[in-house]
Design a protein around this motif. Structure first.
Motif, mmCIF file in Angstrom:
data_model
loop_
_atom_site.group_PDB
_atom_site.id
_atom_site.type_symbol
_atom_site.label_atom_id
_atom_site.label_comp_id
_atom_site.label_asym_id
_atom_site.label_seq_id
_atom_site.Cartn_x
_atom_site.Cartn_y
_atom_site.Cartn_z
ATOM 1 N N ALA A 215 0.836 -1.210 0.000
ATOM 2 C CA ALA A 215 0.000 0.000 0.000
ATOM 3 C C ALA A 215 0.864 1.252 0.000
ATOM 4 O O ALA A 215 0.598 2.224 -0.733
ATOM 5 N N ALA A 216 1.916 1.245 0.819
ATOM 6 C CA ALA A 216 2.818 2.405 0.878
ATOM 7 C C ALA A 216 3.557 2.585 -0.445
ATOM 8 O O ALA A 216 3.743 3.721 -0.912
ATOM 9 N N GLU A 217 3.976 1.475 -1.051
ATOM 10 C CA GLU A 217 4.670 1.552 -2.336
ATOM 11 C C GLU A 217 3.768 2.135 -3.421
ATOM 12 O O GLU A 217 4.211 2.927 -4.255
ATOM 13 N N HIS A 218 2.510 1.759 -3.398
ATOM 14 C CA HIS A 218 1.555 2.277 -4.381
ATOM 15 C C HIS A 218 1.430 3.788 -4.251
ATOM 16 O O HIS A 218 1.526 4.527 -5.237
ATOM 17 N N THR A 219 1.215 4.252 -3.026
ATOM 18 C CA THR A 219 1.034 5.691 -2.794
ATOM 19 C C THR A 219 2.276 6.481 -3.202
ATOM 20 O O THR A 219 2.169 7.602 -3.720
ATOM 21 N N ALA A 220 3.453 5.907 -2.989
ATOM 22 C CA ALA A 220 4.704 6.615 -3.282
ATOM 23 C C ALA A 220 5.089 6.581 -4.758
ATOM 24 O O ALA A 220 5.996 7.316 -5.176
ATOM 25 N N ASN A 221 4.410 5.776 -5.536
ATOM 26 C CA ASN A 221 4.758 5.605 -6.948
ATOM 27 C C ASN A 221 4.001 6.619 -7.815
ATOM 28 O O ASN A 221 2.786 6.496 -8.010
ATOM 29 N N PRO A 222 4.675 7.626 -8.362
ATOM 30 C CA PRO A 222 3.995 8.646 -9.164
ATOM 31 C C PRO A 222 3.462 8.116 -10.492
ATOM 32 O O PRO A 222 2.609 8.746 -11.126
ATOM 33 N N ASN A 223 3.943 6.961 -10.902
ATOM 34 C CA ASN A 223 3.516 6.391 -12.177
ATOM 35 C C ASN A 223 2.299 5.465 -12.042
ATOM 36 O O ASN A 223 1.796 4.949 -13.037
ATOM 37 N N LYS A 224 1.847 5.277 -10.805
ATOM 38 C CA LYS A 224 0.720 4.386 -10.571
ATOM 39 C C LYS A 224 -0.506 5.221 -10.233
ATOM 40 O O LYS A 224 -0.453 6.076 -9.335
ATOM 41 N N PRO A 225 -1.619 5.053 -10.940
ATOM 42 C CA PRO A 225 -2.806 5.879 -10.669
ATOM 43 C C PRO A 225 -3.389 5.610 -9.287
ATOM 44 O O PRO A 225 -3.316 4.499 -8.775
ATOM 45 N N GLY A 226 -3.951 6.656 -8.720
ATOM 46 C CA GLY A 226 -4.576 6.520 -7.408
ATOM 47 C C GLY A 226 -3.562 6.334 -6.300
ATOM 48 O O GLY A 226 -2.367 6.575 -6.456
ATOM 49 N N LYS A 227 -4.047 5.884 -5.163
ATOM 50 C CA LYS A 227 -3.179 5.656 -4.011
ATOM 51 C C LYS A 227 -3.553 4.331 -3.352
ATOM 52 O O LYS A 227 -4.594 3.744 -3.640
ATOM 53 N N GLY A 228 -2.697 3.875 -2.459
ATOM 54 C CA GLY A 228 -2.929 2.616 -1.765
ATOM 55 C C GLY A 228 -3.418 2.848 -0.356
ATOM 56 O O GLY A 228 -2.933 3.746 0.346
ATOM 57 N N LEU A 229 -4.382 2.059 0.083
ATOM 58 C CA LEU A 229 -4.893 2.123 1.460
ATOM 59 C C LEU A 229 -4.768 0.741 2.081
ATOM 60 O O LEU A 229 -5.304 -0.238 1.556
ATOM 61 N N PHE A 230 -4.048 0.642 3.188
ATOM 62 C CA PHE A 230 -3.932 -0.610 3.931
ATOM 63 C C PHE A 230 -5.160 -0.746 4.822
ATOM 64 O O PHE A 230 -5.405 0.085 5.688
ATOM 65 N N ALA A 231 -5.971 -1.798 4.609
ATOM 66 C CA ALA A 231 -7.229 -1.955 5.349
ATOM 67 C C ALA A 231 -6.996 -2.174 6.842
ATOM 68 O O ALA A 231 -7.761 -1.694 7.677
ATOM 69 N N ASP A 232 -5.957 -2.933 7.203
ATOM 70 C CA ASP A 232 -5.562 -3.105 8.603
ATOM 71 C C ASP A 232 -6.689 -3.657 9.476
ATOM 72 O O ASP A 232 -7.028 -3.100 10.517
ATOM 73 N N GLN A 233 -7.263 -4.779 9.068
ATOM 74 C CA GLN A 233 -8.414 -5.331 9.774
ATOM 75 C C GLN A 233 -8.140 -5.677 11.237
ATOM 76 O O GLN A 233 -9.055 -5.660 12.067
ATOM 77 N N PHE A 234 -6.886 -5.961 11.586
ATOM 78 C CA PHE A 234 -6.567 -6.344 12.957
ATOM 79 C C PHE A 234 -6.662 -5.178 13.934
ATOM 80 O O PHE A 234 -7.030 -5.349 15.089
ATOM 81 N N GLU A 235 -6.328 -3.968 13.459
ATOM 82 C CA GLU A 235 -6.211 -2.831 14.369
ATOM 83 C C GLU A 235 -7.259 -1.738 14.154
ATOM 84 O O GLU A 235 -7.483 -0.923 15.049
#
Length: 454
Positions: A215-235
């Motif tokens: 998820a962090a890699e997705h958000t940091a990648n300017p060539n990838k559309p949108g952003k990444g969200l880690f659902a984090d179901q445990f916390e």
């Protein structure tokens, strides 16, 4: 006036009123253009069709009955769900007949496998996670935004379905020793699936940690559309709150507030915590009991306040995993979702693999209920508790998902219908060791793995 004449007159009057209303609606629409349907037409199309049918009835008694039914239909509101998300929640509460009759208690099960998106209680959590992110402006539909999660199956399936319905993508990381039908289903739902080697939580390549990284890699990648969200179901707070606002109130309403105990397994812990937090406020005497499989530390966390299982003892652990065939519940670390309600959990019951498999078969043979491993664990624990409490008590548990997701693992080499391996309910409950009730071919061929949360 004779009764038959009176009903013919009434029928003719209603038909005239309806036809007049329909003509008026047509005139209004031609003059003013489209207006809301409820403003110009009191009757639905089925009601209109039924009224025309009634007008042809000659028998006065049948006419009376038909008109009474039509009148009742006028008071019914439409019940149309908004997309697949509208099919989540309000699942039925069913009485498991065989277990209730055998124990003298009323054993009720919330049929969570009937949630309409991913067919498990994780539908509630997945929808809650997405809605919370949308309210905060974190997610934008159809922008390429992607939700990442580490899961052994059910949460990922729920996320994949709801993401598609709301305009997002899903990327699921899961251990490669899970039942293959789960990853196949995820792919059919359009999710990207990354199967990885099982590893302990301290390993950065463990499936949950990997999802966070992706998820962090997705958000940091300017060539990838949108952003990444880690659902984090445990916390995430969205987990236990989904059950506090949904599952708990539904159980309370469906039982009329009359229940003595609630039994549930825990993986993330969101279900047992959320339900306990809601029910205990209204029913202080309610017993909340954890159902826990082999290898999970939650049993000792509840019983003794220590997160430890003997199979984790140094020198006895054969590998990084703890052997069990149960998928979806059991864990060996403390999560926020479990801890938020832990003080409300009164007791814990350990359920062996052997007992879970035998109970799953029992439910099919006696009730026609086909469930997976976590549901079977819940039913064993609920039945054990019923025996402890004695006849006359009402116990509620959960049926989490269908056995169709567990064909290649939990249900492997297990057939229903023969009598050569039949066991009694007392044998199921009193068996102390794994594999004594399982056919030899099941023991030898069924892969075993650590209890991991879905």
């Amino acid at each position: 006036m004779p009764e038959s004449t009176r009903y013919y007159t009434l029928g003719a009057f209603l038909l005239g009123v309806t036809l007049t209303g329909l003509w008026s609606a047509y005139t209004v629409k031609r003059t003013l253009g489209p207006v809301p349907e409820r403003d110009v037409n009191e009757l639905s199309k089925p009601q209109q069709k039924e009224l025309l049918r009634i007008s042809r009835i000659e028998d006065p008694h049948l006419l009376k009955k038909a008109l009474a039914e039509l009148e009742r239909s006028f008071d019914r509101d439409e019940d149309i769900k908004e997309g697949i998300e509208g099919c989540i929640g309000n699942t039925p509460l069913i009485r498991i007949k065989s277990l209730s009759e055998a124990t003298g208690c009323e054993i009720l099960a919330k049929a969570e496998f009937l949630n309409g998106a991913g067919n498990s209680p994780k539908d509630r959590v997945a929808l809650s996670i997405i809605q919370m992110a949308e309210e905060k402006g974190i997610l934008t539909p159809h922008s390429g935004d992607t939700i990442y999660e580490g899961t052994v199956g059910s949460t990922g399936i729920s996320l994949a379905a709801i993401c598609r319905a709301r305009g997002y993508k899903a990327h699921i990381c899961m251990p490669d020793d899970m039942a293959i039908e789960k990853s196949e289903l995820l792919l059919k739902l359009g999710a990207e699936v990354e199967r990885v080697r099982p590893a302990p939580i301290v390993d950065q390549n463990q499936f949950v940690n990997l999802a966070r990284t992706r998820a962090a890699e997705h958000t940091a990648n300017p060539n990838k559309p949108g952003k990444g969200l880690f659902a984090d179901q445990f916390e995430t707070e969205a987990n236990w709150r989904a059950h506090y606002t949904g599952t708990g109130p539904e159980i309370y309403d469906q039982t009329g507030g009359r229940l003595d105990a609630f039994v549930s397994g825990a993986g993330t812990g969101g279900t047992i915590s959320g339900v306990a937090l809601f029910l205990k406020k209204r029913l202080p005497q309610l017993r909340v009991v954890l159902a826990d499989p082999p290898g999970s530390g939650l049993y000792n966390r509840v019983k003794f306040g220590v997160m430890f299982d003997p199979k984790e003892k140094e020198g006895t652990r054969r590998r990084h995993q703890v052997d069990t065939i149960v998928e979806g519940i059991g864990i060996n670390r403390v999560t926020h979702n479990f801890e938020v309600g832990r003080e409300l959990v009164d007791d814990a019951i350990r359920v062996t693999d052997d007992q879970a498999v035998a109970m799953a078969r029992w439910l099919v043979e006696n009730d026609g209920i086909f469930v997976g491993s976590s549901s079977a664990v819940n039913c064993v624990a609920a039945t054990k508790l019923a025996k402890q409490l004695g006849p006359g008590h009402r116990i509620v548990t959960l049926l989490c998902d269908s056995g169709a997701r567990h064909l290649s693992k939990f249900w492997a080499n297990r057939e229903v219908g023969g009598s050569e391996n039949d066991v009694s309910l007392d044998q199921i409950l009193t068996c102390k060791r794994d594999s004594s009730l399982l056919p030899r071919e099941h023991v030898e061929q069924t892969p075993r793995k650590k209890a991991r949360v879905e």
